[in-house]
Design an enzyme around this catalytic site. Structure first.
Site, short mmCIF file in Angstrom:
data_model
loop_
_atom_site.label_atom_id
_atom_site.label_comp_id
_atom_site.label_asym_id
_atom_site.label_seq_id
_atom_site.Cartn_x
_atom_site.Cartn_y
_atom_site.Cartn_z
N ASN A 1 -5.79 1.86 -3.63
CA ASN A 1 -6.64 0.88 -4.34
C ASN A 1 -8.07 1.37 -4.49
O ASN A 1 -9.03 0.71 -4.12
CB ASN A 1 -6.58 -0.50 -3.65
CG ASN A 1 -7.18 -0.51 -2.25
OD1 ASN A 1 -7.24 0.54 -1.60
ND2 ASN A 1 -7.64 -1.66 -1.80
N ASP B 1 -1.16 -1.88 -1.93
CA ASP B 1 -1.93 -2.58 -0.90
C ASP B 1 -3.20 -3.21 -1.45
O ASP B 1 -3.92 -2.62 -2.24
CB ASP B 1 -2.28 -1.64 0.24
CG ASP B 1 -2.84 -2.41 1.42
OD1 ASP B 1 -2.11 -3.25 1.95
OD2 ASP B 1 -4.01 -2.20 1.77
N HIS C 1 -16.49 -1.65 3.74
CA HIS C 1 -17.22 -2.41 2.72
C HIS C 1 -18.70 -2.27 2.98
O HIS C 1 -19.12 -1.94 4.10
CB HIS C 1 -16.80 -3.88 2.75
CG HIS C 1 -15.43 -4.10 2.18
ND1 HIS C 1 -15.13 -3.86 0.86
CD2 HIS C 1 -14.27 -4.50 2.76
CE1 HIS C 1 -13.84 -4.11 0.65
NE2 HIS C 1 -13.30 -4.50 1.79
N ASP D 1 -5.68 -0.02 8.94
CA ASP D 1 -6.10 -0.68 7.70
C ASP D 1 -7.62 -0.57 7.56
O ASP D 1 -8.29 -1.52 7.14
CB ASP D 1 -5.61 -2.13 7.65
CG ASP D 1 -5.80 -2.77 6.27
OD1 ASP D 1 -6.18 -2.06 5.32
OD2 ASP D 1 -5.56 -3.99 6.16
N HIS E 1 0.55 -4.21 7.73
CA HIS E 1 -0.21 -5.29 8.37
C HIS E 1 0.56 -6.61 8.55
O HIS E 1 0.18 -7.66 8.05
CB HIS E 1 -1.58 -5.53 7.72
CG HIS E 1 -1.64 -5.68 6.22
ND1 HIS E 1 -0.89 -6.60 5.55
CD2 HIS E 1 -2.39 -5.05 5.30
CE1 HIS E 1 -1.18 -6.53 4.26
NE2 HIS E 1 -2.08 -5.59 4.09
N HIS F 1 2.45 -4.32 1.03
CA HIS F 1 1.40 -5.24 1.47
C HIS F 1 2.07 -6.59 1.78
O HIS F 1 2.58 -7.26 0.89
CB HIS F 1 0.41 -5.38 0.31
CG HIS F 1 -0.61 -6.44 0.47
ND1 HIS F 1 -1.88 -6.19 0.95
CD2 HIS F 1 -0.58 -7.77 0.18
CE1 HIS F 1 -2.58 -7.31 0.96
NE2 HIS F 1 -1.82 -8.29 0.51
N ARG G 1 -11.73 4.92 -0.43
CA ARG G 1 -12.69 4.47 -1.46
C ARG G 1 -13.14 5.53 -2.47
O ARG G 1 -14.02 5.24 -3.29
CB ARG G 1 -13.95 3.85 -0.82
CG ARG G 1 -13.70 2.76 0.20
CD ARG G 1 -13.02 1.55 -0.40
NE ARG G 1 -12.99 0.43 0.53
CZ ARG G 1 -12.00 -0.45 0.59
NH1 ARG G 1 -10.96 -0.36 -0.22
NH2 ARG G 1 -12.04 -1.44 1.44
N HIS H 1 -2.48 3.95 7.26
CA HIS H 1 -3.00 2.85 6.42
C HIS H 1 -4.53 2.86 6.46
O HIS H 1 -5.16 2.19 7.27
CB HIS H 1 -2.45 1.51 6.92
CG HIS H 1 -2.69 0.38 5.97
ND1 HIS H 1 -1.81 -0.65 5.81
CD2 HIS H 1 -3.70 0.12 5.10
CE1 HIS H 1 -2.27 -1.50 4.90
NE2 HIS H 1 -3.43 -1.04 4.46
N GLY I 1 -11.83 -7.25 4.92
CA GLY I 1 -11.56 -5.89 5.40
C GLY I 1 -12.43 -5.55 6.59
O GLY I 1 -13.57 -6.02 6.68
C1 NCD Z 1 -8.25 -4.19 1.98
C2 NCD Z 1 -9.35 -3.45 1.26
O1 NCD Z 1 -10.53 -3.78 1.44
O2 NCD Z 1 -9.05 -2.49 0.50
N1 NCD Z 1 -8.83 -5.29 2.68
C3 NCD Z 1 -8.30 -5.89 3.77
O3 NCD Z 1 -8.85 -6.92 4.18
N2 NCD Z 1 -7.25 -5.42 4.38
C4 NCD Z 1 -7.23 -4.57 0.98
C5 NCD Z 1 -6.43 -5.77 1.29
O4 NCD Z 1 -5.37 -5.63 1.92
O5 NCD Z 1 -6.85 -6.85 0.87
#
Ligand code: NCD
Length: 407
Positions: A95, A153, A282, A278, A205, A180, A65, A61, A297
């Site tokens: 995603n 997700d 960012h 996960d 998650h 998700h 990006r 997971h 995230g």
């Molecule tokens: C994930 C993301 O940033 O792609 N963020 C997160 O907080 N886990 C996607 C998501 O599950 O919202």
């Protein structure tokens, strides 16, 4: 490629019932011998006394990006982070921008990975077109292109009819679904669909005690459902998180200490059979917003081993055997792929972990492009010190050795 000899480590692979001090020889991309191996000539040797020698870790997971948000992470930078963290394989979420909902986009990831990835990359595809929750994607074409699972997700598939159609389609081409999780109602609904359609579902998650209970109940009834938890939900909780710090804002949110305890118990009991980060990179700008508007995230690839070793195993909360399975054979089972193992003939994917290494998390040192880490400044004990993918050393003591290791 030279043969690789790992000498004198603690070989530990609970799924293969291996726990002994010994040597491991990798020739080509496969394990050639396990036990006591003499040097014969030109092998590359890693002295592993005091280290755990584990099957290559898997994280199923991970958000990479690319394409679309390469300023946050790329396949190259994200897999360097994986290598730094002991992971020989990652499965990446769809995603991206645009979302990975066509065969061409699945192939694109595999092509980039073959050229630039430090570790193995297995792409997931979207469940619905554009991750809009309306039209199920073409699973047959996506699977043929190399997708290993389908996931929307970031979003839950809100419409039960669409989810039923997705599960039936997934069953037809034997594609795992990693969903998700967005609260107990959704878990209950998808357990019902798994029972009705007799197909597998994996819950990503998981974070609430009620969700753990529902999955435990379904497993007791013999349904093929599995659960996954993140290192942050297993180690942190809402009561202890600093207020207003966007690096603790994540989806699902950090829960109560009671939920965390249930999650740990679920892991110990095998209800949660996968630990996955996960890893959600960012930018600093995305996080430098008022808390409620900051992007959710956290990153995790480079801290998972330290967090699970230091916070879970050492505290006696969960057995070593359990967390090793949850990062090796457990995730392989969910995806239905060959599990890394310390066995003659198995793939040459190995992680070396120093259980006594004390270190302080400094995101500035990360291979990841992102810095949104809730463990910054934390003292951890336990660190991945080498990562081997298909017989190649891709990380040794924080240094990333090679790229383009494998797709
Ligand atoms: C994930 C993301 O940033 O792609 N963020 C997160 O907080 N886990 C996607 C998501 O599950 O919202």
């Amino acid at each position: 490629m030279k043969a690789l000899l790992i000498k004198g480590g603690r070989l530990f692979d609970p799924a293969s019932r291996v726990d002994a001090v010994g040597d491991l020889l990798i020739q080509g991309d496969r394990i050639a011998a396990v036990g006591s191996v003499e040097r014969v000539g030109e092998e590359q040797v890693i002295e592993a006394a005091g280290l755990f020698v584990l099957p290559g870790l898997m994280d199923i997971h991970v958000h990479l990006r690319e394409p679309g948000q390469e300023h946050k992470e790329t396949i190259a930078s994200g897999t360097r982070a994986a290598a730094a963290g002991g992971f020989a394989l990652v499965a990446c979420e769809p995603n991206t921008s645009p979302p990975r909902d066509t065969a061409a986009r699945v192939r694109e990831v595999l092509e980039i990975a073959a050229r630039r990835a430090a570790v193995r990359v297995l792409p997931k595809c979207a469940i619905t077109r554009g991750q809009q929750g309306e039209k199920v994607t073409d699973f047959a074409a996506l699977r043929a292109a190399g997708a290993v699972a389908a996931s929307d997700d970031g979003f839950a598939v809100a419409d039960a009819g669409v989810m039923r159609e997705a599960m039936a389609a997934a069953k037809r081409v034997r594609l795992p679904l990693t969903v998700h999780v967005d609260g107990p109602e959704m878990v209950e609904r998808d357990i019902g669909l798994a029972a009705e359609l007799d197909w597998r579902v994996h819950f990503s998650h998981v974070s609430l005690a009620e969700e753990v209970e529902l999955i435990a109940g379904a497993r007791d009834r013999g349904l093929r459902v599995s659960g996954e938890a993140t290192p942050h939900h297993l180690s942190l909780c809402a009561e202890e998180a600093p207020e207003g710090d966007a690096n603790f804002r994540v989806n699902p949110p950090l829960r109560s200490a009671r939920d965390r305890a249930a999650l740990r118990q679920g892991l110990a009991d095998g209800v949660i059979s996968v630990i996955a980060s996960d890893h959600a990179p960012h930018s600093a700008e995305d996080k430098a917003q008022p808390y409620d508007q900051a992007r959710p995230g956290v990153i995790g690839l480079e801290t998972t081993v330290g967090v699970i070793w230091g916070e879970l195993i050492r505290s006696g909360l969960v057995a070593l055997e359990t967390v090793v399975k949850a990062t090796t054979s457990g995730p392989a089972e969910v995806l239905g792929i060959e599990a890394p193992a310390l066995r003659e003939g198995a793939m040459g994917d190995v992680a070396l972990v120093d259980p006594e290494c004390d270190w302080v998390v400094d995101p500035e040192q990360f291979q990841s492009k992102a810095r949104n880490c809730p463990f910054a400044g934390r003292k951890l004990r336990g660190k991945a010190v080498a990562t081997i993918v298909g017989g190649r050393v891709v990380m040794r003591e924080d240094e990333i050795m090679e790229l383009g290791a494998a797709a």
